[in-house]
Design an enzyme around this catalytic site. Structure first.
Site, PDB file in Angstrom:
ATOM      1  N   HIS A 128       5.786   0.244   2.781  1.00 46.77           N
ATOM      2  CA  HIS A 128       5.490  -0.939   3.799  1.00 46.77           C
ATOM      3  C   HIS A 128       6.444  -1.835   3.903  1.00 46.77           C
ATOM      4  O   HIS A 128       6.475  -2.669   4.989  1.00 46.77           O
ATOM      5  CB  HIS A 128       3.918  -1.432   3.432  1.00 46.77           C
ATOM      6  CG  HIS A 128       3.973  -2.338   2.455  1.00 46.77           C
ATOM      7  ND1 HIS A 128       3.507  -2.256   1.271  1.00 46.77           N
ATOM      8  CD2 HIS A 128       4.363  -3.831   2.510  1.00 46.77           C
ATOM      9  CE1 HIS A 128       3.588  -3.359   0.383  1.00 46.77           C
ATOM     10  NE2 HIS A 128       4.070  -4.140   1.171  1.00 46.77           N
ATOM     11  N   ASP A 173       3.114   4.684  -1.426  1.00 44.21           N
ATOM     12  CA  ASP A 173       3.831   3.179  -0.985  1.00 44.21           C
ATOM     13  C   ASP A 173       5.008   3.189  -1.832  1.00 44.21           C
ATOM     14  O   ASP A 173       5.346   2.008  -2.085  1.00 44.21           O
ATOM     15  CB  ASP A 173       2.768   2.175  -1.296  1.00 44.21           C
ATOM     16  CG  ASP A 173       3.150   0.885  -0.468  1.00 44.21           C
ATOM     17  OD1 ASP A 173       3.859   1.163   0.735  1.00 44.21           O
ATOM     18  OD2 ASP A 173       2.763  -0.345  -0.498  1.00 44.21           O
ATOM     19  N   SER A 214       6.275  -7.580  -2.758  1.00 38.83           N
ATOM     20  CA  SER A 214       6.280  -6.285  -2.720  1.00 38.83           C
ATOM     21  C   SER A 214       7.468  -5.618  -2.791  1.00 38.83           C
ATOM     22  O   SER A 214       8.437  -6.048  -2.115  1.00 38.83           O
ATOM     23  CB  SER A 214       5.600  -5.776  -1.341  1.00 38.83           C
ATOM     24  OG  SER A 214       4.077  -6.306  -1.137  1.00 38.83           O
TER      25      SER A 214
END
Length: 432
Positions: free
Chosen positions: A150, A180, A259
């Site tokens: 992402h 992911d 992230s």
């Protein structure tokens, strides 16, 4: 006699005068001294706060020369891996408009936009978002960075900001939306440090955990937060794929921009890739704020995925070849009259359809079979079954335990086909 008395009286008078004068002087000094003591004297030492002097010695205030040994397991771990942590900038094209008001009439604006959309033209790329990453491999002229899918999703270009602030161009090698994860390739010229992966299966609940990354962007690059491993093998359902991912839970602060950054143990090894957090949870009446619930993809899963991304640019997963629903979604009447499973069977996956010429059909699985176990893993839902399949590779074999009516049976299934073959979806059912 009279003369002698006068002499004596005169001498006494002088004596009394001198005594009174002396007493007055002493009294005056006592009064003046008391006044100075009460109100402060200009002759007394003073404290000058502006210059840093003190009343006792009038010397400049100094920093203590006492040195503290601040080395700890955490500082040592950070030193080992921090140089390999990077920021990842997602660049996307901006819509260009012509400055010539007649451009649309003569096709100029269209030509400009067409030129701006050229894959080789990076002049109109702008920063869309930022995340984190970690360099895990250096191979000749190339180095490899792992981050979240992402973080790079929708990018037309990538820029990687090194630990020292150097910016280098990144090339997307491959992505996997299920886990992911994504891999980026950069030049190894500016790479000095490479992180090492630790064994995520060896993690213990309560042991220290360190998150490193760029919360809120590269302005805060290489921020370090610490906490503990709150849980391991925590099932987290992906909202887009519906797949349960077994994640590491930590209370180390993870914020937007973290992230893709590493979760590190006290040995300085990467044991997870930070991916998400829960900030609020919704109840029937309101939203509840949540603190200290971050999640990371376990390093053992990461290593397996990035190896496939480096090689093929994608992850190939096997398909079983069935449509399925959760047993819990089937009414008790249907369970009794249609499925016929024992009342003791409370959870599992019901096969609603078997696709022709698939591993499931070849293994003898049929409609209304209820799968309860794959190998040694209990299967309570469709997400459990999906998660187990996604740990396997095409060519692997699995043992499926299932109920056909009230009889428990097993079947060996050879996973010979790619899940991409079964992309069609049946309404209300999962196809795997």
């Amino acid at each position: 006699m009279m003369e002698q008395r006068n002499k004596n009286n005169g001498g006494g008078t002088a004596k009394r005068f001198l005594t009174g004068l002396l007493g007055g002087v002493v009294g005056g000094f006592l009064v003046i001294g008391g006044f100075y003591l009460a109100n402060g004297s200009g002759l007394a030492p003073t404290t000058n706060t502006g210059s840093g002097t003190t009343a006792s010695d009038s010397k400049t205030t100094q920093v203590s020369n006492v040195k503290l040994d601040v080395d700890s397991d955490i500082t040592k771990a950070v030193e080992k891996v921090q140089g390999a942590v990077v920021s990842v900038i997602n660049l996307q094209r901006q819509q260009q408009s012509s400055s010539n008001p007649w451009g649309d009439l003569f096709g100029q604006a269209q030509d400009e936009n067409t030129q701006g959309s050229s894959e080789s033209d990076d002049s109109n790329l702008v920063e869309a978002s930022e995340g984190s990453g970690v360099i895990y491999k250096k191979d000749g002229k190339d180095a490899y960075v792992v981050t979240n899918n992402h973080v790079v999703e929708g990018s037309n270009g990538l820029e990687v900001v090194m630990n020292d602030g150097t910016k280098v161009k990144g090339e997307l090698v491959g992505t996997d939306s299920v886990t992911d994860l994504a891999v980026i390739k950069i030049s190894s010229d500016d790479v000095k440090d490479v992180a090492a992966f630790g064994d995520s299966d060896a993690l213990k609940v309560g042991e220290p955990a360190i998150a490193i990354g760029s919360p809120l962007g590269s302005q805060y690059a290489n921020s370090v937060t610490s906490g503990i491993i709150s849980s391991v093998n925590r099932p987290i359902a992906d909202s887009t794929t519906g797949v349960n991912i077994s994640a590491i839970q930590t209370d180390a602060a993870i914020n937007p921009g973290n992230s893709g950054g590493p979760l590190v143990n006290v040995g300085g090894q990467v044991v997870g890739i930070n991916s998400s957090k829960i900030a609020t949870t919704q109840t029937e009446s309101s939203n509840i704020s949540v603190e200290g619930m971050g999640f990371a993809i376990p390093s053992n899963d990461v290593v397996k995925i990035i190896g496939q991304l480096e090689k093929d640019g994608k992850v190939t997963r096997p398909a079983l070849g069935i449509n399925m629903v959760d047993l819990s979604s089937v009414t008790s009447q249907q369970q009794e009259q249609i499925l016929g499973v024992p009342a003791s069977v409370k959870s599992g996956v019901v096969i609603t359809n078997v696709v022709a010429a698939t591993p499931a059909e070849k293994a003898g699985l049929k409609q209304y079979d209820v799968i309860t176990k794959v190998d040694d893993k209990e299967i309570t839902s469709t997400t459990d079954l999906q998660s187990v399949l996604y740990t396997k590779s095409v060519g692997d074999s699995i043992t499926v335990t299932y109920y056909r009516g009230d009889k428990e049976e097993t079947a060996k299934v050879d996973l010979t086909i790619d899940s991409s073959v079964l992309q069609q979806q049946n309404s209300g059912n999962s196809n795997r």
